[in-house]
Design a protein around this motif. Structure first.
Motif, PDB file in Angstrom:
ATOM      1  N   PHE A 179       0.826  -1.207   0.000  1.00 40.74           N
ATOM      2  CA  PHE A 179       0.000   0.000   0.000  1.00 40.74           C
ATOM      3  C   PHE A 179       0.858   1.255   0.000  1.00 40.74           C
ATOM      4  O   PHE A 179       0.520   2.244  -0.638  1.00 40.74           O
ATOM      5  N   ALA A 180       1.985   1.199   0.706  1.00 39.43           N
ATOM      6  CA  ALA A 180       2.870   2.366   0.734  1.00 39.43           C
ATOM      7  C   ALA A 180       3.425   2.658  -0.664  1.00 39.43           C
ATOM      8  O   ALA A 180       3.506   3.819  -1.078  1.00 39.43           O
ATOM      9  N   THR A 181       3.761   1.597  -1.429  1.00 39.59           N
ATOM     10  CA  THR A 181       4.280   1.843  -2.780  1.00 39.59           C
ATOM     11  C   THR A 181       3.156   2.282  -3.721  1.00 39.59           C
ATOM     12  O   THR A 181       3.340   3.167  -4.552  1.00 39.59           O
ATOM     13  N   MET A 182       1.957   1.671  -3.561  1.00 43.70           N
ATOM     14  CA  MET A 182       0.817   2.072  -4.391  1.00 43.70           C
ATOM     15  C   MET A 182       0.428   3.513  -4.118  1.00 43.70           C
ATOM     16  O   MET A 182      -0.040   4.229  -5.007  1.00 43.70           O
ATOM     17  N   ALA A 183       0.626   3.938  -2.865  1.00 43.57           N
ATOM     18  CA  ALA A 183       0.241   5.295  -2.477  1.00 43.57           C
ATOM     19  C   ALA A 183       0.925   6.329  -3.362  1.00 43.57           C
ATOM     20  O   ALA A 183       0.320   7.336  -3.732  1.00 43.57           O
ATOM     21  N   LEU A 184       2.185   6.069  -3.732  1.00 44.66           N
ATOM     22  CA  LEU A 184       2.915   7.036  -4.544  1.00 44.66           C
ATOM     23  C   LEU A 184       2.245   7.246  -5.895  1.00 44.66           C
ATOM     24  O   LEU A 184       2.141   8.365  -6.387  1.00 44.66           O
ATOM     25  N   PHE A 186      -1.008   6.662  -6.675  1.00 41.95           N
ATOM     26  CA  PHE A 186      -2.320   7.298  -6.512  1.00 41.95           C
ATOM     27  C   PHE A 186      -2.194   8.735  -6.019  1.00 41.95           C
ATOM     28  O   PHE A 186      -3.056   9.569  -6.271  1.00 41.95           O
ATOM     29  N   PHE A 187      -1.104   8.990  -5.303  1.00 41.09           N
ATOM     30  CA  PHE A 187      -0.881  10.314  -4.743  1.00 41.09           C
ATOM     31  C   PHE A 187      -0.836  11.373  -5.839  1.00 41.09           C
ATOM     32  O   PHE A 187      -1.437  12.435  -5.728  1.00 41.09           O
ATOM     33  N   ARG A 189      -2.309  11.423  -8.626  1.00 44.75           N
ATOM     34  CA  ARG A 189      -3.602  11.679  -9.248  1.00 44.75           C
ATOM     35  C   ARG A 189      -4.568  12.392  -8.313  1.00 44.75           C
ATOM     36  O   ARG A 189      -5.602  12.875  -8.744  1.00 44.75           O
ATOM     37  N   ALA A 190      -4.280  12.366  -6.997  1.00 51.21           N
ATOM     38  CA  ALA A 190      -5.260  12.854  -6.032  1.00 51.21           C
ATOM     39  C   ALA A 190      -5.278  14.375  -5.959  1.00 51.21           C
ATOM     40  O   ALA A 190      -6.241  14.954  -5.473  1.00 51.21           O
ATOM     41  N   PRO A 195      -6.105  14.779   0.941  1.00 48.33           N
ATOM     42  CA  PRO A 195      -6.837  13.511   1.101  1.00 48.33           C
ATOM     43  C   PRO A 195      -6.073  12.490   1.943  1.00 48.33           C
ATOM     44  O   PRO A 195      -6.671  11.772   2.755  1.00 48.33           O
ATOM     45  N   LEU A 196      -4.749  12.454   1.763  1.00 52.13           N
ATOM     46  CA  LEU A 196      -3.940  11.494   2.518  1.00 52.13           C
ATOM     47  C   LEU A 196      -3.940  11.836   4.004  1.00 52.13           C
ATOM     48  O   LEU A 196      -4.174  10.973   4.865  1.00 52.13           O
ATOM     49  N   GLY A 223     -11.125  11.553   3.740  1.00 56.39           N
ATOM     50  CA  GLY A 223     -10.024  11.939   2.868  1.00 56.39           C
ATOM     51  C   GLY A 223     -10.484  12.302   1.470  1.00 56.39           C
ATOM     52  O   GLY A 223     -10.029  13.278   0.876  1.00 56.39           O
ATOM     53  N   SER A 224     -11.421  11.506   0.934  1.00 52.86           N
ATOM     54  CA  SER A 224     -11.875  11.791  -0.433  1.00 52.86           C
ATOM     55  C   SER A 224     -12.710  13.063  -0.472  1.00 52.86           C
ATOM     56  O   SER A 224     -12.634  13.840  -1.433  1.00 52.86           O
ATOM     57  N   GLY A 227     -10.492  15.882  -0.641  1.00 52.69           N
ATOM     58  CA  GLY A 227     -10.043  16.077  -2.018  1.00 52.69           C
ATOM     59  C   GLY A 227     -11.076  16.818  -2.846  1.00 52.69           C
ATOM     60  O   GLY A 227     -10.744  17.681  -3.659  1.00 52.69           O
TER      61      GLY A 227
ATOM     62  N   ILE B  47      -6.198   7.123  -2.532  1.00 51.90           N
ATOM     63  CA  ILE B  47      -5.125   7.541  -1.629  1.00 51.90           C
ATOM     64  C   ILE B  47      -5.668   7.699  -0.205  1.00 51.90           C
ATOM     65  O   ILE B  47      -5.004   7.378   0.774  1.00 51.90           O
ATOM     66  N   ALA B  48      -6.924   8.162  -0.086  1.00 50.16           N
ATOM     67  CA  ALA B  48      -7.534   8.309   1.238  1.00 50.16           C
ATOM     68  C   ALA B  48      -7.731   6.929   1.877  1.00 50.16           C
ATOM     69  O   ALA B  48      -7.473   6.735   3.072  1.00 50.16           O
TER      70      ALA B  48
END
Lengths: 235, 101
Positions: A179-184, A186-187, A189-190, A195-196, A223-224, A227, B47-48
């Motif tokens: 999830f930490a790597t996926m976060a980068l 998605f980050f 695009r957010a 949101p984070l 979070g969303s 955003g 991300i949220a």
């Protein structure tokens, strides 16, 4: 509704072009599939269950997020809402395909959407922008990634059975690490860090106050919405 | 044990929801447009959700987990390779735990 009603081609050649183009993405998808298989094994799913899970959902992020709230007895509402929250982005991907896929017969458009994912969506739109409008490209590229994802899940589950105790080798940490790597990804695009931060903050607080997995959905919602609110301009 | 009925039902249910998300955006665009605010909301959702899963896990964890998360993000940024990032982070967590942290 659409201004242009030209029906795009939907051919075997387009399907093959999609298969070939998605080979660059297949190893990455396979890596996530392996990890999902290992984690599904650690959560007590059998091999056939893990493979069916991947074959039928074909949604890596949602499957991993669902495992994070997977307990016995199954929290049906929480797993359902978690899946929808992680897959809500597909609404945007599908909407963006409307101008291209809209004129297609439903029997071609809707089955293609089953294998719609972040990677092959981006490949397909690039193809379309280059003037190659064969709509079977999406189904071809998606099918290759679906095969890769499902087969890797089976292998990962086998590996998980061999490893045994998930505490060994820090396997229980694979989910947060992924999830930490996926976060980068998605980050970017957010649109900003709000949101984070809101997601983490609300989830940590709710986790202390409310038993069960509700902290995840509270954080995702907060979070969303952060955003959405940050986008002040209506244009 | 092959496939338990309850798990089969859960997978069936989640798969319908997943396909629903894929098909609904395409279907609805025929009738309504996605406003910029709704688009921003949907874009911010993954991300949220990830923050909401990882944040409390980190808060409950100790130094090995904090180091692991920092390593995962750092290695991903440095190498751009998921495998190196995850393997490095998991290895670091296993190692620091073995040292008794």
């Amino acid at each position: 509704m659409a201004s242009q009603t030209t029906i795009p081609p939907f051919t075997l050649a387009g399907f093959r072009a999609g298969l070939a183009a998605s080979l660059v993405l297949a190893p990455g998808v396979a890596l996530y599939g392996l990890a999902f298989g290992v984690m599904a094994s650690a959560r007590g799913l059998t091999g056939p269950e893990a493979v069916l899970f991947s074959a039928w959902l074909n949604a890596g992020g949602a499957q991993m997020a669902t495992l994070a709230v997977w307990t016995d007895p199954l929290p049906w509402a929480a797993i359902g809402l978690t899946t929808v929250a992680m897959n809500a982005r597909y609404l945007l991907l599908g909407a963006a395909l409307r101008p291209w896929f809209g004129p297609l017969p439903a029997a071609q458009a809707y089955p293609s959407l089953f294998v719609l994912g972040d990677g092959n969506w981006a490949l397909a739109l690039r193809e379309h922008a280059a003037g190659r409008t064969d709509a079977a490209f999406l189904a071809g590229s998606g099918t290759a990634l679906w095969l890769s994802w499902t087969a890797a899940t089976a292998l990962g589950h086998l590996g998980g059975q061999v490893i045994g105790d998930p505490q060994r080798f820090g396997i229980d940490f694979m989910l947060p690490a992924f999830f930490a790597t996926m976060a980068l990804a998605f980050f970017r695009r957010a649109g900003g860090i709000a949101p984070l931060i809101a997601g983490i903050g609300v989830a940590v607080i709710v986790d202390r106050l409310v038993p069960g997995p509700w902290y995840i959905l509270s954080g995702a919602l907060a979070g969303s919405l952060a955003g959405a609110l940050r986008r002040a301009d209506p244009a | 044990m092959p496939i338990r009925p309850e798990i089969l039902a859960a997978i069936g249910f989640l798969g319908i929801l997943s396909y629903g998300c894929r098909a609904a955006g395409f279907f609805l665009m025929r009738y309504v447009a996605i406003t910029p605010r709704v688009e921003a909301w949907l874009r911010a959702m993954p991300i949220a959700l990830i923050g909401a899963i990882v944040g409390p896990a980190a808060a409950k964890g100790g130094p090995p987990e904090w180091l692991g998360l920092a390593a995962a993000v750092g290695l991903m940024r440095a190498t751009g390779n998921d495998f190196i990032a995850v393997a490095g982070a998991v290895g670091l967590v296993a190692g620091t735990r073995a040292l008794g942290f």
